[in-house]
Design an enzyme around this catalytic site. Sequence first.
Site, mmCIF file in Angstrom:
data_model
loop_
_atom_site.group_PDB
_atom_site.id
_atom_site.type_symbol
_atom_site.label_atom_id
_atom_site.label_comp_id
_atom_site.label_asym_id
_atom_site.label_seq_id
_atom_site.Cartn_x
_atom_site.Cartn_y
_atom_site.Cartn_z
ATOM 1 N N CYS A 2 0.845 -1.185 0.000
ATOM 2 C CA CYS A 2 0.000 0.000 0.000
ATOM 3 C C CYS A 2 0.883 1.238 0.000
ATOM 4 C CB CYS A 2 -0.962 0.098 1.175
ATOM 5 S SG CYS A 2 -2.217 -1.172 1.179
ATOM 6 N N ARG A 28 4.131 -0.353 -4.738
ATOM 7 C CA ARG A 28 3.747 -0.721 -3.370
ATOM 8 C C ARG A 28 2.434 -1.502 -3.316
ATOM 9 N NH1 ARG A 28 6.582 1.803 0.907
ATOM 10 N NH2 ARG A 28 4.861 1.130 2.224
ATOM 11 N N TRP A 73 -2.366 -2.897 -1.684
ATOM 12 C CA TRP A 73 -1.994 -4.322 -1.658
ATOM 13 C C TRP A 73 -2.924 -4.937 -0.622
ATOM 14 C CZ3 TRP A 73 0.139 -7.597 2.161
ATOM 15 C CH2 TRP A 73 0.587 -8.835 1.682
ATOM 16 N N ASN A 97 -2.023 2.945 5.093
ATOM 17 C CA ASN A 97 -1.081 1.835 4.849
ATOM 18 C C ASN A 97 -0.770 1.207 6.208
ATOM 19 O OD1 ASN A 97 2.507 1.762 4.461
ATOM 20 N ND2 ASN A 97 1.079 0.113 4.085
ATOM 21 N N GLY A 98 -0.960 -0.097 6.300
ATOM 22 C CA GLY A 98 -0.674 -0.803 7.556
ATOM 23 C C GLY A 98 -1.770 -1.817 7.818
ATOM 24 N N GLU A 462 18.497 -17.815 -4.405
ATOM 25 C CA GLU A 462 18.004 -16.533 -4.923
ATOM 26 C C GLU A 462 17.448 -16.688 -6.350
ATOM 27 O OE1 GLU A 462 17.042 -13.827 -4.047
ATOM 28 O OE2 GLU A 462 17.196 -12.471 -5.751
ATOM 29 N N LYS A 466 13.715 -15.656 -7.616
ATOM 30 C CA LYS A 466 13.487 -14.712 -8.720
ATOM 31 C C LYS A 466 12.582 -15.336 -9.770
ATOM 32 C CE LYS A 466 14.453 -11.870 -7.623
ATOM 33 N NZ LYS A 466 14.923 -11.055 -6.544
ATOM 34 N N GLU A 469 8.839 -15.906 -8.482
ATOM 35 C CA GLU A 469 8.013 -14.730 -8.192
ATOM 36 C C GLU A 469 7.571 -13.991 -9.442
ATOM 37 O OE1 GLU A 469 9.648 -11.337 -6.049
ATOM 38 O OE2 GLU A 469 11.657 -11.850 -6.705
ATOM 39 N N HIS A 485 18.983 -37.018 -1.751
ATOM 40 C CA HIS A 485 18.325 -37.304 -0.470
ATOM 41 C C HIS A 485 16.821 -37.022 -0.515
ATOM 42 C CE1 HIS A 485 22.133 -38.153 1.449
ATOM 43 N NE2 HIS A 485 22.630 -37.034 0.944
ATOM 44 N N LYS A 585 6.194 -4.216 -3.406
ATOM 45 C CA LYS A 585 7.506 -3.895 -2.850
ATOM 46 C C LYS A 585 7.322 -3.308 -1.460
ATOM 47 C CE LYS A 585 11.843 -2.697 -4.874
ATOM 48 N NZ LYS A 585 12.296 -4.037 -5.249
HETATM 49 C C1 F6R Z 1 12.231 -10.579 -4.023
HETATM 50 C C2 F6R Z 1 12.058 -9.427 -3.166
HETATM 51 C C3 F6R Z 1 11.653 -9.663 -1.761
HETATM 52 C C4 F6R Z 1 12.398 -8.690 -0.840
HETATM 53 C C5 F6R Z 1 11.901 -8.839 0.604
HETATM 54 C C6 F6R Z 1 12.687 -7.956 1.553
HETATM 55 O O1 F6R Z 1 12.647 -10.190 -5.298
HETATM 56 O O2 F6R Z 1 12.226 -8.316 -3.580
HETATM 57 O O3 F6R Z 1 11.876 -10.966 -1.377
HETATM 58 O O4 F6R Z 1 13.754 -8.953 -0.920
HETATM 59 O O5 F6R Z 1 10.566 -8.509 0.668
HETATM 60 O O6 F6R Z 1 12.565 -6.616 1.214
HETATM 61 P P1 F6R Z 1 13.575 -5.541 1.742
HETATM 62 O O7 F6R Z 1 14.905 -5.831 1.147
HETATM 63 O O8 F6R Z 1 13.014 -4.238 1.307
HETATM 64 O O9 F6R Z 1 13.631 -5.676 3.233
#
Ligand code: F6R
Length: 590
Positions: A2, A28, A73, A97-98, A462, A466, A469, A485, A585
């Site tokens: 949000c 966001r 969101w 937001n929250g 990682e 990637k 997602e 295993h 994000k």
């Molecule tokens: C994946 C991604 C998320 C963030 C996670 C932590 O591509 O972006 O997994 O890495 O939400 O976010 P930050 O780094 O902002 O604490």
Amino acid sequence: MCGIIGVALRRGNAAAEVYDGLERLEYRGYDSAGMSVKTDGGTVTVKRGGRVANLKDSAAGLSGNVATGHTRWATHGEPSDKNAHPHVAGKFSIVHNGIIENYRELKEERLKGGAEFVSDTDSEVIVRLLNKDYSGDLLAAGAATVKRLKGSYALGILCEDFDGIIAVKYKSPVVVGFGEKGIALCSDIPALPEWVSAVCVPEDGDIVSISAQSASFYDGELQPANRVRRPIFAGQFNCGRGDYPHYMLKEIHETERTVRDTCDAFFRNVDVKRLTDYVRNADRIILTGCGTAYNAGLVAKRFFSDRCGVFCQVEIASELRYSPVHITGSTLVLAISQSGETADTVEAVSSLKEAGAHVVAVTNCGYSAITRVAHLTVPVCAGAEVCVAATKSYIGQLAALYLISNLTSDIFAARKKLLEVGGKVGELLKGCGSADKIAKECAQSSAVFFLGRGADYAVAVEASLKLKEISYIFSDGYPAGELKHGTLALIDENTLSVIIICDESLAEKCENAVSQVASRKGKVAVITSLEVVAEKLKDTAAVWKIPECSAQLSPFVSAVALQMVAYKTAVSLGRDPDKPRNLAKSVTVE
Ligand code: F6R
């Protein structure tokens, strides 16, 4: 998670400013968008489910000097028009937001008081409470309302009786920006309007009264509060995506620059002496973060074990509070977060700080919550990262952590190596033909397993995040040695295993994994920096030979290669890599 924005203008149209701000804030949340504008005929609210663009036509017809907006969101209530913000009741309109944790109890109470609820959100209780608490004194009503709330909230409140905005902050981010046109509030600094030239960051519990001319800060008891105003240049952040089709691709191409800027800022802005003392005297080092930031910790753990000779552990921040960790006054906690606002990370490191640890934030966002908790901050200079999936910030985190791990040895040699490896990333990105080949395999697979040993395993984790997602293909990152295993049972002709081999000392063992998969008819791709491995496996697997570099720094290059694979897979499947479904994000809820 949000985004909220608001502007009170001395000149110009606040509705247009808020709409542009919502486009910048869309990373966001993109479940719905809405805005309230104070027009000559009273406050007008428009909102729509889905992307911000759905609001464009309605926003275009509005004009006024004060407005607020929201990108959502969804947490409580499905994404829809009715659950979109702003929520409006009586004289009030709010954007939130929250999460309001006690919303059920408050809703019950307001229902008994005769209020009618029109949404399924937790946020609506706020506007209902404001109506009950208001009898002419807006700040008093705001203070009374937020005293009832449990949870987290950044609020932008409009009231028919006030030609401005009331902002409230508790645990969710909000900044107040000042500039020639007026005053703005926003969840993130990079999404502020370009004319903003200074910011104040309210503290938790603050209530701010904003008009086009001034902003007055009060603490939760409504006592005037003095908050530092710092200069910024908001225009530097709002740089768009240029000629790139997606932010993700643009941001991957900013990796080399990120490494360079992170190195420069380390020597310019960090209290190196104090940080060196923390590292030298540490009895243990805890690296923590969520998602990609946690995965950066998995790579960096190897830097610290190699360089510092001290016990080092990596913990997922959302689990850290429930893990028995031993903290002393010498324990060093490295809190990794792109946004600096991730609630789980902020909460976890706050409690470790309370227990006596030294906390160092490694973050891309100055003035963020984590920097306020930390004793010291090491900047990651990725610049604004708009794509929801972290790319350049991950590599920037690795660079910052590598520098920290070398503080007690030869830091200047470390810097030189980082600049060299940044150059290798540039070299890699000049020829990504193999990424297309592997992406095609990914797109045609029911599941993709990323495998490696040592640092390559950390990269595999990682790479898997990637890919899943942004492409929505099931994937897992796994230690290559663990394959036999259990996971081997999942391998068949519809699955792809991507094996990362950049450490010569482990290469032969990783090649075993290639054979184990291939002999079960599984498809195999190999990412390797080693010529000899590439040559050996070229007939068994789709091989991407990436530029040579040391095993320890190879994650800088192999991870970028795998970001490109994920990107190309998502695009080939018609997904939007910048805004993956269900995600947002900056995860500011626990
Ligand atoms: C994946 C991604 C998320 C963030 C996670 C932590 O591509 O972006 O997994 O890495 O939400 O976010 P930050 O780094 O902002 O604490």
